[in-house]
Design an enzyme around this catalytic site. Structure first.
Site, mmCIF file in Angstrom:
data_model
loop_
_atom_site.group_PDB
_atom_site.id
_atom_site.type_symbol
_atom_site.label_atom_id
_atom_site.label_comp_id
_atom_site.label_asym_id
_atom_site.label_seq_id
_atom_site.Cartn_x
_atom_site.Cartn_y
_atom_site.Cartn_z
ATOM 1 N N LYS A 222 -62.941 -48.658 -86.200
ATOM 2 C CA LYS A 222 -61.890 -49.665 -86.076
ATOM 3 C C LYS A 222 -61.044 -49.478 -84.820
ATOM 4 O O LYS A 222 -61.123 -48.472 -84.120
ATOM 5 C CB LYS A 222 -61.006 -49.655 -87.328
ATOM 6 C CG LYS A 222 -61.691 -50.254 -88.553
ATOM 7 C CD LYS A 222 -60.749 -50.325 -89.743
ATOM 8 C CE LYS A 222 -61.404 -50.994 -90.932
ATOM 9 N NZ LYS A 222 -60.524 -51.028 -92.124
ATOM 10 N N ARG A 256 -65.101 -44.989 -96.670
ATOM 11 C CA ARG A 256 -65.983 -46.143 -96.458
ATOM 12 C C ARG A 256 -66.430 -46.112 -95.001
ATOM 13 O O ARG A 256 -65.603 -46.230 -94.085
ATOM 14 C CB ARG A 256 -65.247 -47.442 -96.784
ATOM 15 C CG ARG A 256 -66.103 -48.690 -96.658
ATOM 16 C CD ARG A 256 -65.308 -49.940 -97.016
ATOM 17 N NE ARG A 256 -66.130 -51.148 -96.966
ATOM 18 C CZ ARG A 256 -66.334 -51.864 -95.859
ATOM 19 N NH1 ARG A 256 -65.755 -51.508 -94.695
ATOM 20 N NH2 ARG A 256 -67.103 -52.944 -95.897
#
Length: 282
Positions: A222, A256
């Site tokens: 991210k 995750r």
């Protein structure tokens, strides 16, 4: 200890668990188009399971910034065939469905999915929480604000821990009214938060851990990595591992990730370090 009961399965985890990401979309921010063909999706699923994934999280609707949101029918057409194929090929695999739509969640549960991973925490579809609650479905509740189209336009700062905690408390109480719920909390790192807020959320997970529930951290590839290191999603795996390690040291229960092998190694090393450190201080 994390425990998850779904259908006829009961899983107990004596260490943090790994949720492997399987995006079956043409437009996801990191791997869009790589696994939206059946053979490639199954091969990738097989590799993630071999590397140590505890769950496979299938996503058919990208929510990347400035992206057109897939329709409900498009999402189902992408997700349900691969869900069926994974259930047939890897029948013992626990499968999560990454969706904010109740109808998609219901259709996937009917086809054998085990848990629902909702990036909106029940905000985008008002029928989602009643459906989850009434059927006692394991549920990942992510903190979010806005709508699918606007959520990336926010940049929350301030007392971010209290903001996230208040959201979890409010939404969890809706589910708790149905009793016997299995809720996993996700602070939504990278979704509508400032860079500072994202790092603050990694620093003290217990400040927003409502009712001692397990916490999932999803930071793989991210922007909080790429903005600091000037990397891209394709070159952010080392940064992902560093931040996953920090998350584990601060009490994360589930990671995750796109790269399962790196996450598994981080979990093993952090576990070994914590065991030896504890023995040394006793």
């Amino acid at each position: 200890m994390l425990r998850l009961i779904s259908k006829n399965k009961t899983l107990l985890f004596d260490r943090p668990a790994i949720m492997g990401i399987l995006n079956v979309t043409p437009d996801s921010f990191s791997d869009g188009g790589r696994y939206n063909q059946m053979d490639k999706a199954l091969l990738h699923c097989e590799q993630m399971l071999a590397d140590g994934a505890d769950f496979i999280d299938i996503g058919g609707c990208s929510t990347r910034p400035n992206n057109a949101i897939a329709t409900e029918s498009e999402e189902m057409e992408r997700v349900i065939p691969i869900l069926k194929a994974i259930k047939k090929t890897f029948p013992e695999t626990m499968i999560s469905i990454d969706t904010f739509r109740k109808n998609v969640a219901e259709a996937c549960m009917d086809e054998g999915a085990d848990l629902i991973n909702d990036i909106s925490g029940g905000l985008f579809d008002k029928e989602m929480l009643p459906f989850i609650g009434q059927n006692h479905i394991p549920y990942v509740m992510m903190h979010c604000i806005g709508t699918p189209e606007t959520m990336h336009q926010y940049s929350l700062g301030g007392d971010i821990h209290q903001t996230v905690y208040d959201f979890f408390e409010q939404q969890c109480k809706v589910l708790e009214s149905y009793s016997n719920q299995q809720i996993i909390l996700d602070p939504g790192i990278g979704f509508g938060k400032s860079l500072e807020a994202n790092y603050q959320l990694l620093s003290d997970l217990n400040r927003y851990r409502y009712n001692n529930l397990p916490i999932l951290i999803g930071i793989s590839r991210k922007s909080l990595i790429n903005k600091v290191l000037r990397t891209t999603p394709d070159t952010a795996e080392n940064g992902t591992t560093v931040l996953n390690t920090i998350a584990l040291l601060n009490g994360a229960d589930i990671l995750r990730v796109h790269d399962v092998k790196n996450a598994r190694e981080a979990i093993e090393l952090v576990g070994t370090f914590c065991n030896f450190a504890q023995n040394f201080t006793q």
